[in-house]
Design a protein around this motif. Structure first.
Motif, PDB file in Angstrom:
ATOM      1  N   ALA A  64      35.682  35.927  -1.708  1.00 41.10           N
ATOM      2  CA  ALA A  64      36.723  36.933  -1.467  1.00 41.10           C
ATOM      3  C   ALA A  64      38.022  36.548  -2.183  1.00 41.10           C
ATOM      4  O   ALA A  64      38.707  37.406  -2.746  1.00 41.10           O
ATOM      5  CB  ALA A  64      36.959  37.100   0.033  1.00 41.10           C
TER       6      ALA A  64
ATOM      7  N   LYS B 188      40.533  39.564  -3.061  1.00 42.79           N
ATOM      8  CA  LYS B 188      40.527  40.364  -1.832  1.00 42.79           C
ATOM      9  C   LYS B 188      41.257  39.691  -0.676  1.00 42.79           C
ATOM     10  O   LYS B 188      41.466  40.311   0.367  1.00 42.79           O
ATOM     11  CB  LYS B 188      39.086  40.672  -1.415  1.00 42.79           C
ATOM     12  CG  LYS B 188      38.361  41.558  -2.415  1.00 42.79           C
ATOM     13  CD  LYS B 188      36.928  41.801  -2.004  1.00 42.79           C
ATOM     14  CE  LYS B 188      36.242  42.705  -3.019  1.00 42.79           C
ATOM     15  NZ  LYS B 188      34.811  42.883  -2.731  1.00 42.79           N
ATOM     16  N   LEU B 189      41.597  38.427  -0.853  1.00 45.65           N
ATOM     17  CA  LEU B 189      42.313  37.678   0.181  1.00 45.65           C
ATOM     18  C   LEU B 189      43.639  37.192  -0.355  1.00 45.65           C
ATOM     19  O   LEU B 189      43.788  36.943  -1.557  1.00 45.65           O
ATOM     20  CB  LEU B 189      41.503  36.448   0.625  1.00 45.65           C
ATOM     21  CG  LEU B 189      40.348  36.608   1.585  1.00 45.65           C
ATOM     22  CD1 LEU B 189      39.751  35.251   1.900  1.00 45.65           C
ATOM     23  CD2 LEU B 189      40.769  37.289   2.867  1.00 45.65           C
TER      24      LEU B 189
ATOM     25  N   LYS C  60      40.587  40.168   9.029  1.00 44.50           N
ATOM     26  CA  LYS C  60      41.059  41.411   8.397  1.00 44.50           C
ATOM     27  C   LYS C  60      42.534  41.318   8.022  1.00 44.50           C
ATOM     28  O   LYS C  60      42.967  41.890   7.017  1.00 44.50           O
ATOM     29  CB  LYS C  60      40.807  42.596   9.334  1.00 44.50           C
ATOM     30  CG  LYS C  60      39.324  42.944   9.460  1.00 44.50           C
ATOM     31  CD  LYS C  60      39.098  43.993  10.550  1.00 44.50           C
ATOM     32  CE  LYS C  60      37.608  44.225  10.772  1.00 44.50           C
ATOM     33  NZ  LYS C  60      37.333  45.071  11.944  1.00 44.50           N
TER      34      LYS C  60
ATOM     35  N   GLU D  41      43.272  39.968   4.521  1.00 44.89           N
ATOM     36  CA  GLU D  41      42.947  40.761   3.344  1.00 44.89           C
ATOM     37  C   GLU D  41      44.208  41.249   2.655  1.00 44.89           C
ATOM     38  O   GLU D  41      45.203  41.569   3.294  1.00 44.89           O
ATOM     39  CB  GLU D  41      42.082  41.965   3.728  1.00 44.89           C
ATOM     40  CG  GLU D  41      40.681  41.603   4.156  1.00 44.89           C
ATOM     41  CD  GLU D  41      39.842  42.828   4.457  1.00 44.89           C
ATOM     42  OE1 GLU D  41      39.026  43.192   3.604  1.00 44.89           O
ATOM     43  OE2 GLU D  41      40.035  43.409   5.536  1.00 44.89           O
TER      44      GLU D  41
END
Length: 197
Positions: free
Chosen positions: A141, A146-147, A192, A195
């Motif tokens: 990720a 994405k992170l 979440k 993110e």
């Protein structure tokens, strides 16, 4: 000439997994194990090296099932696969969800009294494998952007392992495979929040 075995080792191990999972290591004596497995003490000793060897065979069966099935999606996954794994801990019909908690968690707790180096090694192997899966997902990720890049994948992976232990302990304590739902929700929401928006 040796007598042929009247049992299939894999079937014996699979039967005894559930007994150890429900009752623990110390609670089951050799007489009860004889009844559950259909083996006598001599066969338990010669085939498995005694009670501890039988327990280790059961633990290996349990962990291999989890590694090859429940952890498999995380091998090439990302955050959705971690979240899926966490939710499976409190989902009816999931192999990782049980009112008895987790055999590995139970073993680790009980082994604080038993003090078996072999049980300790088996428990640590399992948690190392789970941590590795979590870390791989987080690193993927991160590499895909994405992170948040400030996230330390190794630290988060270690924290998630502790969280999984807590979910299983709560399930066992409350004798409900859904008892750890609140902790699962906290862990998933935390992931979440990492993110990138």
């Amino acid at each position: 000439m040796a007598r042929p075995k009247s049992y299939i080792v894999e079937e014996v191990v699979e039967r005894v997994v559930y007994a150890f999972w429900q009752n623990g290591y110390q609670a089951l004596g050799l007489r009860e194990l004889e009844r559950l497995t259909g083996l006598n003490q001599f066969a338990i000793r010669t085939e498995f090296g005694g009670k501890e060897g039988l327990y280790l065979a059961a633990l290996d069966f349990y962990t291999q099932s989890a590694v090859t099935t429940a952890m498999q999606p995380m091998r090439d996954g990302g955050l959705p696969e971690i979240i899926g794994f966490l939710n499976s801990l409190v989902t009816d019909g999931s192999m990782t969800s049980s009112e008895y908690g987790c055999l590995v968690v139970n073993t680790g707790i009980e082994n604080a009294r038993v003090g078996s180096p072999r049980l300790e090694q088996a428990v640590r192997r399992y948690w190392d494998e789970l941590e590795s899966c979590f870390r791989a997902c987080l690193q993927k990720a991160l590499s895909e952007g994405k992170l948040d890049p400030s996230i330390d994948a190794s630290s988060v992976a270690k924290g998630l392992v502790s969280g999984v232990m807590g979910v299983h302990a709560q399930n066992r304590l409350d004798q409900s495979n859904r008892a750890g739902r609140f902790l699962v929700d906290v862990l998933c929401n935390q992931l979440k929040s990492m993110e990138k928006s």
